[in-house]
Design a protein around this motif. Structure first.
Motif, PDB file in Angstrom:
ATOM      1  N   LEU A  41      27.727 100.452  77.838  1.00  0.00           N
ATOM      2  CA  LEU A  41      27.826 100.419  76.381  1.00  0.00           C
ATOM      3  C   LEU A  41      28.922 101.390  75.933  1.00  0.00           C
ATOM      4  CD1 LEU A  41      24.044 100.462  75.349  1.00  0.00           C
ATOM      5  CD2 LEU A  41      25.528  98.491  75.787  1.00  0.00           C
ATOM      6  N   GLU A  42      29.425 101.188  74.736  1.00  0.00           N
ATOM      7  CA  GLU A  42      30.471 102.066  74.212  1.00  0.00           C
ATOM      8  C   GLU A  42      29.875 103.390  73.735  1.00  0.00           C
ATOM      9  OE1 GLU A  42      32.297  99.602  71.181  1.00  0.00           O
ATOM     10  OE2 GLU A  42      33.935  99.085  72.562  1.00  0.00           O
ATOM     11  N   HIS A  43      30.470 104.479  74.158  1.00  0.00           N
ATOM     12  CA  HIS A  43      30.062 105.814  73.715  1.00  0.00           C
ATOM     13  C   HIS A  43      31.111 106.437  72.788  1.00  0.00           C
ATOM     14  CE1 HIS A  43      26.544 106.263  76.364  1.00  0.00           C
ATOM     15  NE2 HIS A  43      27.218 105.450  77.154  1.00  0.00           N
ATOM     16  N   LEU A  44      32.242 105.764  72.631  1.00  0.00           N
ATOM     17  CA  LEU A  44      33.300 106.184  71.724  1.00  0.00           C
ATOM     18  C   LEU A  44      33.672 104.989  70.862  1.00  0.00           C
ATOM     19  CD1 LEU A  44      35.574 108.015  74.339  1.00  0.00           C
ATOM     20  CD2 LEU A  44      33.973 109.098  72.752  1.00  0.00           C
ATOM     21  N   PRO A  45      34.224 105.215  69.663  1.00  0.00           N
ATOM     22  CA  PRO A  45      34.581 104.097  68.788  1.00  0.00           C
ATOM     23  C   PRO A  45      35.534 103.125  69.477  1.00  0.00           C
ATOM     24  CG  PRO A  45      34.709 106.168  67.585  1.00  0.00           C
ATOM     25  CD  PRO A  45      34.508 106.522  69.035  1.00  0.00           C
ATOM     26  N   ARG A  46      35.136 101.849  69.520  1.00  0.00           N
ATOM     27  CA  ARG A  46      35.956 100.785  70.108  1.00  0.00           C
ATOM     28  C   ARG A  46      36.457 101.172  71.501  1.00  0.00           C
ATOM     29  NH1 ARG A  46      36.979 100.855  64.759  1.00  0.00           N
ATOM     30  NH2 ARG A  46      38.728 102.281  64.932  1.00  0.00           N
ATOM     31  N   GLN A  47      35.592 101.778  72.271  1.00  0.00           N
ATOM     32  CA  GLN A  47      35.965 102.280  73.594  1.00  0.00           C
ATOM     33  C   GLN A  47      36.498 101.179  74.504  1.00  0.00           C
ATOM     34  OE1 GLN A  47      32.794 104.426  75.530  1.00  0.00           O
ATOM     35  NE2 GLN A  47      33.895 104.622  77.458  1.00  0.00           N
ATOM     36  N   SER A  48      35.900 100.005  74.425  1.00  0.00           N
ATOM     37  CA  SER A  48      36.310  98.917  75.307  1.00  0.00           C
ATOM     38  C   SER A  48      37.659  98.324  74.921  1.00  0.00           C
ATOM     39  CB  SER A  48      35.252  97.811  75.314  1.00  0.00           C
ATOM     40  OG  SER A  48      35.089  97.269  74.014  1.00  0.00           O
ATOM     41  N   GLN A  49      38.164  98.656  73.729  1.00  0.00           N
ATOM     42  CA  GLN A  49      39.436  98.117  73.261  1.00  0.00           C
ATOM     43  C   GLN A  49      40.579  99.112  73.397  1.00  0.00           C
ATOM     44  OE1 GLN A  49      39.265  94.882  72.394  1.00  0.00           O
ATOM     45  NE2 GLN A  49      37.073  95.055  72.822  1.00  0.00           N
ATOM     46  N   ASN A  50      40.246 100.382  73.556  1.00  0.00           N
ATOM     47  CA  ASN A  50      41.259 101.427  73.596  1.00  0.00           C
ATOM     48  C   ASN A  50      41.638 101.740  75.044  1.00  0.00           C
ATOM     49  OD1 ASN A  50      42.364 104.232  73.686  1.00  0.00           O
ATOM     50  ND2 ASN A  50      42.028 104.146  71.481  1.00  0.00           N
ATOM     51  N   PRO A  51      42.948 101.733  75.364  1.00  0.00           N
ATOM     52  CA  PRO A  51      43.353 101.998  76.761  1.00  0.00           C
ATOM     53  C   PRO A  51      42.826 103.320  77.300  1.00  0.00           C
ATOM     54  CG  PRO A  51      45.207 101.169  75.479  1.00  0.00           C
ATOM     55  CD  PRO A  51      44.099 101.410  74.514  1.00  0.00           C
ATOM     56  N   MET A  52      42.716 104.339  76.439  1.00  0.00           N
ATOM     57  CA  MET A  52      42.220 105.628  76.906  1.00  0.00           C
ATOM     58  C   MET A  52      40.713 105.604  77.152  1.00  0.00           C
ATOM     59  SD  MET A  52      44.440 108.331  74.652  1.00  0.00           S
ATOM     60  CE  MET A  52      43.761 109.748  75.523  1.00  0.00           C
ATOM     61  N   GLY A  53      39.995 104.728  76.440  1.00  0.00           N
ATOM     62  CA  GLY A  53      38.551 104.626  76.608  1.00  0.00           C
ATOM     63  C   GLY A  53      38.133 103.606  77.642  1.00  0.00           C
ATOM     64  N   GLN A  54      38.969 102.569  77.820  1.00  0.00           N
ATOM     65  CA  GLN A  54      38.633 101.492  78.751  1.00  0.00           C
ATOM     66  C   GLN A  54      38.420 101.996  80.166  1.00  0.00           C
ATOM     67  OE1 GLN A  54      41.959  98.863  78.362  1.00  0.00           O
ATOM     68  NE2 GLN A  54      41.023  97.620  76.742  1.00  0.00           N
ATOM     69  N   ARG A  55      39.188 102.988  80.569  1.00  0.00           N
ATOM     70  CA  ARG A  55      39.134 103.453  81.956  1.00  0.00           C
ATOM     71  C   ARG A  55      37.777 104.044  82.318  1.00  0.00           C
ATOM     72  NH1 ARG A  55      40.802 109.225  82.312  1.00  0.00           N
ATOM     73  NH2 ARG A  55      41.393 108.773  84.467  1.00  0.00           N
ATOM     74  N   TYR A  56      36.984 104.356  81.312  1.00  0.00           N
ATOM     75  CA  TYR A  56      35.654 104.907  81.579  1.00  0.00           C
ATOM     76  C   TYR A  56      34.566 103.830  81.565  1.00  0.00           C
ATOM     77  CZ  TYR A  56      37.923 109.377  80.836  1.00  0.00           C
ATOM     78  OH  TYR A  56      38.763 110.452  80.945  1.00  0.00           O
ATOM     79  N   THR A  66      49.492 109.611  69.659  1.00  0.00           N
ATOM     80  CA  THR A  66      50.710 108.782  69.697  1.00  0.00           C
ATOM     81  C   THR A  66      50.457 107.368  70.205  1.00  0.00           C
ATOM     82  OG1 THR A  66      51.243 109.688  71.895  1.00  0.00           O
ATOM     83  CG2 THR A  66      52.238 110.766  69.978  1.00  0.00           C
ATOM     84  N   GLN A  67      49.317 107.137  70.864  1.00  0.00           N
ATOM     85  CA  GLN A  67      49.016 105.802  71.372  1.00  0.00           C
ATOM     86  C   GLN A  67      48.196 105.026  70.340  1.00  0.00           C
ATOM     87  OE1 GLN A  67      47.316 105.809  75.308  1.00  0.00           O
ATOM     88  NE2 GLN A  67      49.145 106.707  76.244  1.00  0.00           N
ATOM     89  N   PRO A  68      48.052 103.689  70.516  1.00  0.00           N
ATOM     90  CA  PRO A  68      47.230 102.904  69.597  1.00  0.00           C
ATOM     91  C   PRO A  68      45.803 103.453  69.568  1.00  0.00           C
ATOM     92  CG  PRO A  68      48.513 101.469  71.028  1.00  0.00           C
ATOM     93  CD  PRO A  68      48.674 102.858  71.556  1.00  0.00           C
ATOM     94  N   PRO A  69      45.136 103.375  68.405  1.00  0.00           N
ATOM     95  CA  PRO A  69      45.595 102.683  67.200  1.00  0.00           C
ATOM     96  C   PRO A  69      46.378 103.566  66.223  1.00  0.00           C
ATOM     97  CG  PRO A  69      43.321 103.341  66.930  1.00  0.00           C
ATOM     98  CD  PRO A  69      43.723 103.797  68.302  1.00  0.00           C
ATOM     99  N   LEU A  70      46.499 104.881  66.473  1.00  0.00           N
ATOM    100  CA  LEU A  70      47.159 105.763  65.507  1.00  0.00           C
ATOM    101  C   LEU A  70      48.671 105.610  65.539  1.00  0.00           C
ATOM    102  CD1 LEU A  70      44.992 109.007  65.888  1.00  0.00           C
ATOM    103  CD2 LEU A  70      44.954 107.335  64.019  1.00  0.00           C
TER     104      LEU A  70
END
Length: 361
Positions: free
Chosen positions: A162-177, A279-283
């Motif tokens: 499950l996602e533990h961070l906002p939109r974790q599955s969509q964010n390259p920095m969060g996906q790796r976890y 500096t990376q998406p989505p900001l």
């Protein structure tokens, strides 16, 4: 001990931290201990051997699974073990079949533990950037779940489902976890009415909920806030509950103020991580702008790791503040990120009582 000048983990406290935690746990009337991966810093065979020996001295059974730190390469090197070697170190801790990197066992009458392997490797033996359960393991799991009728099912897997961070599955920095085929796993778990997942990898204190499923991820003993948890499962006529208590290692020899030291340690190493986030998406902020905001985020990841935090930076523009507020223990509507029945608005990352749906319902 493998070292890196940029590591967030204060691995110097490994031995005294785990000894202090185990000293406490052995004073309790525990049924078993779960360790969902990252047992070593870099898969060192000496450290795996040490841990297996230490766990064998406990007055209660312990169960482990591999994390990405435990098997940095598919094949053994002169510095680290490989995937095939891992179960052989931990035959007393779940792996009754040492030729298979996943297992299941009845750990108490009517309670079934499933330990999965979410580490993946390419043909050259290099570790994948996300977690994955291969088809053979998924087929095995489906068979195990189909035979677990009426049992309480506990699932351990290192990567987040499950996602533990906002939109974790969509964010390259969060996906790796995350587990890349999490939807397929979730389908199997829902069909079997499995309700409890125990994960690691992200090294934060967080409880995520989706429908009847709760995923409890726990931080690392070697990084702020140096936590471990004690859980009490109760099946009563009125309700089935899981009480969660978090404990923290606050001082060890040579580090009398460990909490402060490790928070500063993490803050000292956060700048490049925060620049990447900005500096990376989505900001997608320009580097010059990101460098202006990064100092304010010095403790951002430490506070996420602590759990139950809320974020507001008065020096940030509204849109940027809105983005970082999402990482707090609140939803956009202002309620707690995850709630329990009759407990809306109460932070639950560290202390909670989760009400579980009865298996008969």
């Amino acid at each position: 001990m493998w070292d890196s000048p940029h590591r967030f983990h204060l691995v110097e406290v490994s031995i005294p931290a785990i000894e202090q935690a185990l000293d406490h746990l052995t004073q309790l009337d525990l049924d078993f201990l779960l360790l969902p991966g990252d047992l070593t810093q870099h898969g060192e065979p000496e450290n795996h051997a040490w841990l297996a020996d230490r766990l064998s001295c406990l007055p209660f059974p312990a169960y482990v699974i591999p994390g990405n730190h435990d098997i940095p390469h598919a094949f053994a090197t002169d510095k680290s073990i490989g995937l095939k070697e891992f179960p052989h170190y931990y035959q007393k801790f779940g792996y009754s079949n040492p030729d298979q990197p996943y297992y299941t066992c009845e750990i108490l009458p009517g309670v079934r533990l499933i330990g999965l392997n979410s580490n993946t490797f390419n043909a050259e033996g290099q570790q994948g950037h996300t977690g994955y359960l291969d088809p053979e393991q998924m087929a095995w799991l489906q068979q195990v779940l189909s035979e677990a009728t009426g049992e309480v099912i506990l699932v351990m897997v290192h990567h987040n489902v499950l996602e533990h961070l906002p939109r974790q599955s969509q964010n390259p920095m969060g996906q790796r976890y995350m587990l890349s085929n999490a939807p397929e796993l979730l389908t199997l778990l829902r069909q079997a009415n499995a309700q409890l997942l125990f994960t690691g990898h992200l090294h934060v204190q967080d409880i995520a909920q989706q429908g009847n499923l709760s995923e409890i991820t726990t931080g690392s003993l070697v990084s702020y806030p140096h936590p471990y948890r004690v859980l009490e499962y109760r099946q009563e006529q009125q309700a089935t509950t899981l009480q969660i208590e978090s404990h923290h290692i606050t001082d060890v020899p040579d580090f009398p103020n460990l909490s402060h030291h490790s928070r500063e340690w993490m803050g000292d190493r956060s700048r490049s991580f925060m620049l990447k986030l900005l500096t990376q998406p989505p900001l997608n902020l320009p580097l010059e702008t990101a460098e202006q905001y990064a100092p304010s985020l010095r403790y951002f990841w430490a506070d996420i790791a602590k759990g139950d935090s809320q974020f507001y930076f008065p020096e940030f523009p509204p849109q940027l503040n809105q983005y970082f507020a999402q990482f707090g223990a609140i939803t956009p509507s202002g309620n707690c990120e995850a709630t329990v029945p009759n407990g809306a608005g109460k932070p639950i990352d560290n202390q909670a009582v989760l009400t579980l749906k009865d298996l008969e319902e």
